[in-house]
Design an enzyme around this catalytic site. Sequence first.
Site, short mmCIF file in Angstrom:
data_model
loop_
_atom_site.label_atom_id
_atom_site.label_comp_id
_atom_site.label_asym_id
_atom_site.label_seq_id
_atom_site.Cartn_x
_atom_site.Cartn_y
_atom_site.Cartn_z
N LYS A 75 38.21 47.79 37.69
CA LYS A 75 38.94 46.53 37.80
C LYS A 75 39.95 46.41 36.67
O LYS A 75 39.69 46.89 35.55
CB LYS A 75 37.91 45.39 37.75
CG LYS A 75 38.43 44.00 38.07
CD LYS A 75 37.26 43.01 38.11
CE LYS A 75 37.67 41.59 38.41
NZ LYS A 75 36.50 40.68 38.55
N SER A 88 36.24 37.90 42.68
CA SER A 88 37.55 38.33 42.24
C SER A 88 37.75 39.84 42.20
O SER A 88 38.88 40.30 42.10
CB SER A 88 37.81 37.77 40.83
OG SER A 88 36.86 38.29 39.91
N SER A 112 31.58 37.68 41.53
CA SER A 112 32.77 38.50 41.80
C SER A 112 32.52 39.97 42.09
O SER A 112 33.45 40.66 42.49
CB SER A 112 33.76 38.38 40.65
OG SER A 112 34.46 37.18 40.76
#
Length: 484
Positions: A76, A151, A175
Site C-alpha cells: 500500500k 482503504s 481497511s
Amino acid sequence: MPDAPPTATDLARAVRARETTPQALLDAARARAGAVRGLNALISLNDRAEEGAARVQARLEAGESLPLAGVPVVVKDNLNVAGTRTTCGSRILANYVSPYDATAVERLTAAGAVIIGKANMDEFAMGSSTESSASGPTLNPWDRERVPGGSSGGSAVAVAANVTPVSLGSDTGGSVRQPAAFTGVYGLKPTYGRVSRYGLVAYASSLDQIGPFARTAEDLALLMNVIAGHDPRDATSLDAPPAFGAGTPDDLRGLRVGVVRESLSGNTPGVDAVLGETLAALRSAGATVTELSIPSVRHAIAAYYLIAMPEASSNLARYDGMVYGERAPAPDVTGSMTRAREQGFGPEVKRRILLGTYALSSGYYDAYYSKAMRVRRLIAQDFARAFASVDVLVTPTSPFPAFRRGEKTSDPLAMYAADVDTVAINLAGLPALSVPAGFEVVDGVRLPVGIQFIAPALKDELLVTLAGGLEGVGAVRVEVAAGY
Ligand code: GLN
C-alpha cells in the site's frame, strides 16, 4: 474453471529450485500489472525492482535459502519503500520520496521478496471504497461499476486480479478485511503490535495495523512468519515471535465458535446465506457453534470515529509544506502552511481534521473523545468476556458485498456505516481474518462475500490455522475475477 494461479509459496519454491528466476517473475508481474492497468490498482511501479531481483538472484547463488525467494509483492502506498514515492493517495505527498524502508518492507526484502509497486488507497487510509485517492478510484475486478472496498483497495485488487500472489495493506477500522471481502481474497488484521508500524504513515496510531492479503492460508502463514515479530523501532511492538501455519480439518474439531448476535441483522440475503454455509461447514467438521452477544458493539462506529479523527488531526499536523508536503508560495509562513493544506488535502481528510480537532477541543473533550475512550474500554471488556466461553468469534466482514461506485461518496455517514462489522476489533486491538467464503449474485453479477473470524489478542495463529481447516473442507472460495 482455469487452474488457480501460482501462490507465493509455489513461486518461491520454483525460484529456489531454479525453475524460474526473480527477474522472470518480475517481468510476469509487470506484464500482468499492464494488462489490468484499467483497474487502477497501482499508484506507481518500483523502478528499483530490477536491482531487487538481481540482489535476490545473487543471494540465491551465494547459497541463501530465502522463504520469499523472488516473490513479487505490492505494498500500500502508505508504506515507505526506500527510493519510491509514498503518496498516501494524497496530492500533498505527490512528490514525497521515501528515504528508508518500513520494517515490514525491510523484512519482506530480507526474505527475498521483490517490491514491484505501490498500491492505490483512499487518501491517508480514510475511507471504505478507494474512491478518494488523488490518483483516481480503483475498480473492482468482479464488476468495474463497483468499488473494491477500502482503504486498501489497490492491495486487494492486486491479489484478486493476480498481479501478485500477496500484498500488504493497513487496517485502522477494516481497511484490509473489507476490501478482501469485496474482492474475494483473504485479508488479515493482526493483533495490535504484532507487526511493526515503523515506516507506516500514521492515520490513527492506536488503531493502525499492517496486514497481508493472500489467496491461500499457506501464503498468509508464509507472509506473517516474515513480517511479524518484535521491532525496537516501534514502541508498541510486541515481543511475540510468529509461528503461523495453515491448519487442516482436524483443527476444526472441538473448536468453539461464537456467532456475534449483533452482526446477524441488516445483512443482504447472500451474506446471510454464505454465513450459514460457513457455520454448517464448521459444524460438520466437529466445531461447536453457539450464538452470543457483544452488546457494546452497537456503539463501535461512533466511538471509532471519535477516536480515529482526533488521532488523525494530530498525526496530519505535520503536512504543512515545511518539512512534509509541497511548499505553497505565500507572503508569510502561516499563509504558506494554510495554502499547502488547503490545496494538498482532499475533502474527506479536511472533514476529519476539522471534526477531530473539534472533538479534542476544551469544552468538548469530555463529551466526545473521553467518552469514546470509555466505550472503547467497554468494547474490549465485552470481547474478553466472550472469549471466556468460545475460541473464536464470527461475523460477516461486511453486511453487503461490493457497493456501486459513487453510491456513498456524497453521504459520509453511509460510508462510515460500511465498517459496522470491523471497527470494534481495532478498538479492542484484536486479530481478525476475512475469509473469502462464497458469492452473492447481485443484478446478475457474482460478487464475493467475506466472513470475519476474530480471535483473542495474540492468537493470530489460530485464525490462519482455522483458514487452512476451512480450505480442507471446501468452505473457502477463491477465484481470480473473471475476465482479468
Ligand atoms: N473506513 C475506515 C475509516 O475510514 C477504516 C479505514 C482504515 O481501516 N484505514 O476510517
